[in-house]
Design a protein around this motif. Structure first.
Motif, short mmCIF file in Angstrom:
data_model
loop_
_atom_site.label_atom_id
_atom_site.label_comp_id
_atom_site.label_asym_id
_atom_site.label_seq_id
_atom_site.Cartn_x
_atom_site.Cartn_y
_atom_site.Cartn_z
N PHE A 109 -0.18 5.09 -3.67
CA PHE A 109 -1.49 5.60 -4.16
C PHE A 109 -2.35 4.53 -3.78
CE2 PHE A 109 -4.50 6.29 -7.39
CZ PHE A 109 -4.89 7.49 -7.03
N ILE A 110 -2.30 3.25 -4.34
CA ILE A 110 -3.34 2.34 -4.23
C ILE A 110 -3.69 2.10 -2.70
CG2 ILE A 110 -3.74 0.05 -4.74
CD1 ILE A 110 -4.38 1.76 -7.24
N ALA A 111 -2.55 1.89 -1.85
CA ALA A 111 -2.78 1.48 -0.79
C ALA A 111 -3.48 2.47 0.27
CB ALA A 111 -1.31 0.99 0.07
N ARG A 112 -3.45 3.78 -0.25
CA ARG A 112 -4.24 4.74 0.51
C ARG A 112 -5.73 4.22 0.78
NH1 ARG A 112 -3.02 10.21 -2.48
NH2 ARG A 112 -4.91 10.67 -1.08
N GLY A 113 -6.23 4.56 1.88
CA GLY A 113 -7.68 4.33 2.14
C GLY A 113 -8.89 4.90 1.37
N ASN A 114 -8.57 6.02 0.74
CA ASN A 114 -9.77 6.50 0.03
C ASN A 114 -9.85 5.91 -1.15
OD1 ASN A 114 -9.87 8.40 2.13
ND2 ASN A 114 -8.76 10.29 1.05
N VAL A 115 -8.71 5.54 -1.90
CA VAL A 115 -8.57 5.03 -3.15
C VAL A 115 -9.29 3.55 -3.07
CG1 VAL A 115 -7.36 3.71 -5.04
CG2 VAL A 115 -6.71 6.12 -4.00
#
Length: 140
Positions: free
Chosen positions: A8-14
């Motif tokens: 989740f944290i590694a997703r670009g949007n976050v």
């Protein structure tokens, strides 16, 4: 669960959102300084005083045990005197307008840049389609 959190944290949007929040906080500090240290002193000078943010109208009585200045907005407010702080409100309103205008300019520039990028992507897609048609024609 830890693996899902890392994903989740590694997703670009976050990450983009986290960077935007940090930059936004720094930008708000710059706008506050611009308003408090540059714009409001000029407005205050034109209005007859140097600290426009402390302009107020007293709406109630000052407590009998109050020993401070009757012109000190912060001290009167701390003492519980009902005040109409129009100077503080006007300062906050000007900060909001400046921030909103700058955000408008940033969004406008980003939309313009995104539009150009989308046009380039559409042109690339059309070129690929054309090259495929040429390839298919040559095969025949």
């Amino acid at each position: 669960m830890l693996r899902e959190f890392k994903a989740f944290i590694a997703r670009g949007n976050v990450l983009d959102l986290a960077v935007a929040v940090i930059i936004g906080a720094a930008f708000a500090a710059i706008v506050s300084s611009l308003t408090d240290d540059v714009i409001m002193p000029v407005i205050g000078q034109l209005a007859g005083g140097l600290d426009f943010s402390s302009y107020f109208v007293r709406l109630g009585e000052v407590p009998a045990n109050y020993a401070g200045s009757l012109t000190d907005y912060a001290a009167l407010k701390k003492a519980g005197v009902p005040l109409l702080g129009y100077g503080a409100f006007l300062t906050a309103l000007i900060k909001f307008v400046i921030l909103a205008f700058i955000i408008f300019l940033l969004v406008k520039a980003a939309n313009r840049a995104m539009g150009k990028r989308l046009d380039a992507e559409e042109a690339t897609a059309e070129e690929i389609l054309l090259l495929r048609e040429i390839r298919d024609s040559l095969r025949r």
